[in-house]
Design an enzyme around this catalytic site. Structure first.
Site, PDB file in Angstrom:
ATOM      1  N   HIS A  47       0.831  -1.206   0.000  1.00 25.78           N
ATOM      2  CA  HIS A  47       0.000   0.000   0.000  1.00 25.78           C
ATOM      3  C   HIS A  47       0.864   1.255   0.000  1.00 25.78           C
ATOM      4  O   HIS A  47       0.542   2.241  -0.667  1.00 25.78           O
ATOM      5  CB  HIS A  47      -0.945  -0.006   1.209  1.00 25.78           C
ATOM      6  CG  HIS A  47      -2.141  -0.869   0.993  1.00 25.78           C
ATOM      7  ND1 HIS A  47      -2.070  -2.232   0.961  1.00 25.78           N
ATOM      8  CD2 HIS A  47      -3.435  -0.543   0.768  1.00 25.78           C
ATOM      9  CE1 HIS A  47      -3.276  -2.726   0.746  1.00 25.78           C
ATOM     10  NE2 HIS A  47      -4.119  -1.722   0.617  1.00 25.78           N
ATOM     11  N   LYS A  82      -9.433  -8.069   8.752  1.00 28.52           N
ATOM     12  CA  LYS A  82     -10.053  -8.176  10.068  1.00 28.52           C
ATOM     13  C   LYS A  82      -9.780  -6.904  10.844  1.00 28.52           C
ATOM     14  O   LYS A  82      -8.858  -6.154  10.553  1.00 28.52           O
ATOM     15  CB  LYS A  82      -9.531  -9.399  10.813  1.00 28.52           C
ATOM     16  CG  LYS A  82      -8.070  -9.348  11.165  1.00 28.52           C
ATOM     17  CD  LYS A  82      -7.649 -10.604  11.891  1.00 28.52           C
ATOM     18  CE  LYS A  82      -6.194 -10.494  12.322  1.00 28.52           C
ATOM     19  NZ  LYS A  82      -5.748 -11.674  13.054  1.00 28.52           N
TER      20      LYS A  82
END
Length: 133
Positions: free
Chosen positions: A37, A102
């Site tokens: 990212h 999550k």
């Protein structure tokens, strides 16, 4: 009822999902963690192309386990989504349809998801910890 979504062609269906819907996802799903990212954010800042098209794409935030002898890689399980929060809004704003991981997301990510009519998916084992957005 389980909703079937095949990527990238069914990505527009993410906009119709409600919190708690169960999804059977198939097709191309990319795996990227925080280092990837960070590299994508740098490419965007330099106005350079990303390694894959974001439109209709899903990214699985996964962490690997060591590979067994003779295997290319080990198993992959969901990893904490929050580490990608600094980068996620820019990706959603450029067409990312879904992320899978999550943990809770920041307010900026939740707003980007709403704004882009995208989706935040949790694996079935992580769904018990879900804070509905």
């Amino acid at each position: 009822m389980v909703k079937k979504i095949r990527l990238p062609e069914d990505a527009p269906l993410f906009g119709s999902l409600k919190a708690g819907d169960r999804v059977l996802l198939s097709g191309v799903v990319y795996t990227a963690r925080d280092a990837a990212h960070k590299r994508m954010a740098a490419l965007l800042a330099e106005n350079r192309p990303l390694p894959f098209a974001l439109e209709g794409a899903a990214i699985y935030y996964a962490g690997p386990t060591p590979a067994r002898a003779g295997a290319v890689c080990g198993s992959f399980g969901p990893t904490t989504s929050g580490r990608m929060d600094a980068f996620a809004p820019a990706l959603y704003d450029r067409g990312l349809s879904a992320t899978i991981g999550k943990g809770n997301r920041s307010a900026a990510v939740v707003e980007a998801i709403r704004r882009s009519r995208a989706c935040l998916l949790y694996t079935s084992d992580a769904a018990d910890d879900l804070t509905r957005v």
